[in-house]
Design an enzyme around this catalytic site. Sequence first.
Site, PDB file in Angstrom:
ATOM      1  N   HIS A  28       0.840  -1.210   0.000  1.00 11.23           N
ATOM      2  CA  HIS A  28       0.000   0.000   0.000  1.00 11.23           C
ATOM      3  C   HIS A  28       0.874   1.259   0.000  1.00 11.23           C
ATOM      4  O   HIS A  28       0.587   2.223  -0.703  1.00 11.23           O
ATOM      5  CB  HIS A  28      -0.867   0.052   1.271  1.00 11.23           C
ATOM      6  CG  HIS A  28      -1.926  -1.007   1.359  1.00 11.23           C
ATOM      7  ND1 HIS A  28      -2.061  -1.817   2.459  1.00 11.23           N
ATOM      8  CD2 HIS A  28      -2.915  -1.366   0.505  1.00 11.23           C
ATOM      9  CE1 HIS A  28      -3.087  -2.635   2.281  1.00 11.23           C
ATOM     10  NE2 HIS A  28      -3.624  -2.387   1.104  1.00 11.23           N
ATOM     11  N   ARG A 101      -2.581  -5.982  -8.506  1.00  6.81           N
ATOM     12  CA  ARG A 101      -1.627  -7.088  -8.398  1.00  6.81           C
ATOM     13  C   ARG A 101      -1.910  -8.066  -9.534  1.00  6.81           C
ATOM     14  O   ARG A 101      -1.921  -7.669 -10.671  1.00  6.81           O
ATOM     15  CB  ARG A 101      -1.739  -7.747  -7.019  1.00  6.81           C
ATOM     16  CG  ARG A 101      -1.125  -6.905  -5.908  1.00  6.81           C
ATOM     17  CD  ARG A 101      -1.649  -7.272  -4.557  1.00  6.81           C
ATOM     18  NE  ARG A 101      -3.082  -7.044  -4.498  1.00  6.81           N
ATOM     19  CZ  ARG A 101      -3.850  -7.212  -3.429  1.00  6.81           C
ATOM     20  NH1 ARG A 101      -3.312  -7.641  -2.317  1.00  6.81           N
ATOM     21  NH2 ARG A 101      -5.139  -6.950  -3.465  1.00  6.81           N
TER      22      ARG A 101
HETATM   23  P1  ADP Z   1      -9.916  -3.205  -0.461  1.00  7.83           P
HETATM   24  O1  ADP Z   1     -10.695  -3.935   0.589  1.00  7.83           O
HETATM   25  O2  ADP Z   1     -10.574  -1.942  -0.927  1.00  7.83           O
HETATM   26  O3  ADP Z   1      -9.421  -4.049  -1.587  1.00  7.83           O
HETATM   27  P2  ADP Z   1      -7.187  -3.207   0.498  1.00  7.83           P
HETATM   28  O4  ADP Z   1      -6.660  -2.532   1.711  1.00  7.83           O
HETATM   29  O5  ADP Z   1      -7.117  -4.679   0.442  1.00  7.83           O
HETATM   30  O6  ADP Z   1      -8.649  -2.657   0.345  1.00  7.83           O
HETATM   31  O7  ADP Z   1      -6.454  -2.629  -0.786  1.00  7.83           O
HETATM   32  C1  ADP Z   1      -6.545  -1.262  -1.119  1.00  7.83           C
HETATM   33  C2  ADP Z   1      -5.943  -1.057  -2.486  1.00  7.83           C
HETATM   34  O8  ADP Z   1      -4.549  -1.344  -2.457  1.00  7.83           O
HETATM   35  C3  ADP Z   1      -6.514  -1.958  -3.575  1.00  7.83           C
HETATM   36  O9  ADP Z   1      -6.495  -1.257  -4.793  1.00  7.83           O
HETATM   37  C4  ADP Z   1      -5.524  -3.105  -3.639  1.00  7.83           C
HETATM   38  O10 ADP Z   1      -5.535  -3.742  -4.895  1.00  7.83           O
HETATM   39  C5  ADP Z   1      -4.245  -2.352  -3.397  1.00  7.83           C
HETATM   40  N1  ADP Z   1      -3.209  -3.216  -2.849  1.00  7.83           N
HETATM   41  C6  ADP Z   1      -3.308  -4.068  -1.808  1.00  7.83           C
HETATM   42  N2  ADP Z   1      -2.138  -4.707  -1.589  1.00  7.83           N
HETATM   43  C7  ADP Z   1      -1.275  -4.243  -2.542  1.00  7.83           C
HETATM   44  C8  ADP Z   1       0.093  -4.533  -2.892  1.00  7.83           C
HETATM   45  N3  ADP Z   1       0.788  -5.460  -2.247  1.00  7.83           N
HETATM   46  N4  ADP Z   1       0.642  -3.860  -3.921  1.00  7.83           N
HETATM   47  C9  ADP Z   1      -0.067  -2.953  -4.598  1.00  7.83           C
HETATM   48  N5  ADP Z   1      -1.364  -2.650  -4.354  1.00  7.83           N
HETATM   49  C10 ADP Z   1      -1.959  -3.280  -3.343  1.00  7.83           C
END
Ligand code: ADP
Length: 172
Positions: A28, A101
């Site tokens: 993130h 991802r």
């Molecule tokens: P949500 O429940 O909205 O998917 P997350 O906290 O899981 O919330 O993810 C928020 C955003 O960050 C989403 O767009 C997700 O795809 C992205 N994301 C999560 N983990 C990663 C990562 N390791 N690398 C890049 N983007 C990520």
Amino acid sequence: MHFSIPKGGQGVTTALYPGSFDPITNGHLDIAARAAKLFQKVVVGVYDSPAKDLLFTTEERVDLARQSLADYPNIEVEPFSGLTVKFAEKVGAQAIVRGLRIGADFEYEREMALMNKNLSPDIDLVCLMASLQYQFLSSGRLKEVASLGGHINDLVPKPVAEALKKKALIST
Ligand code: ADP
């Protein structure tokens, strides 16, 4: 040829990066930091009640994100509830940023983007590809590995590792 897309030209200045952030990981952070290079201001929106089992309260998730992103002057962290596009409008964002991802993220984001476009046509989705070293990293997987005693210190910012320790998800 005639295009019906209105002319803009002012440039996009504010972006909303919404998510559950339960908890925020280095994946993130990578997306937030890269977005902060592209946009004048990035608001990290911590969604109050995602359809997921949460480990951290909204307050804790916001607090961990704020501590982890404290070095970025143009990134703010705010909680929100309700529709993401409504919150984007509220903070004056012209774009929503999400991280992509593997393939599954793309299908989900595509559907969500079409729905959001229908709800709020002026807001566009900007997807940033996850960096190679974080392709495998999700908050869910992180919590699973932590609860099984796996080493996660290089996957999360320090405050998150500490918070996981307090939740007794890490024994060391
Ligand atoms: P949500 O429940 O909205 O998917 P997350 O906290 O899981 O919330 O993810 C928020 C955003 O960050 C989403 O767009 C997700 O795809 C992205 N994301 C999560 N983990 C990663 C990562 N390791 N690398 C890049 N983007 C990520």
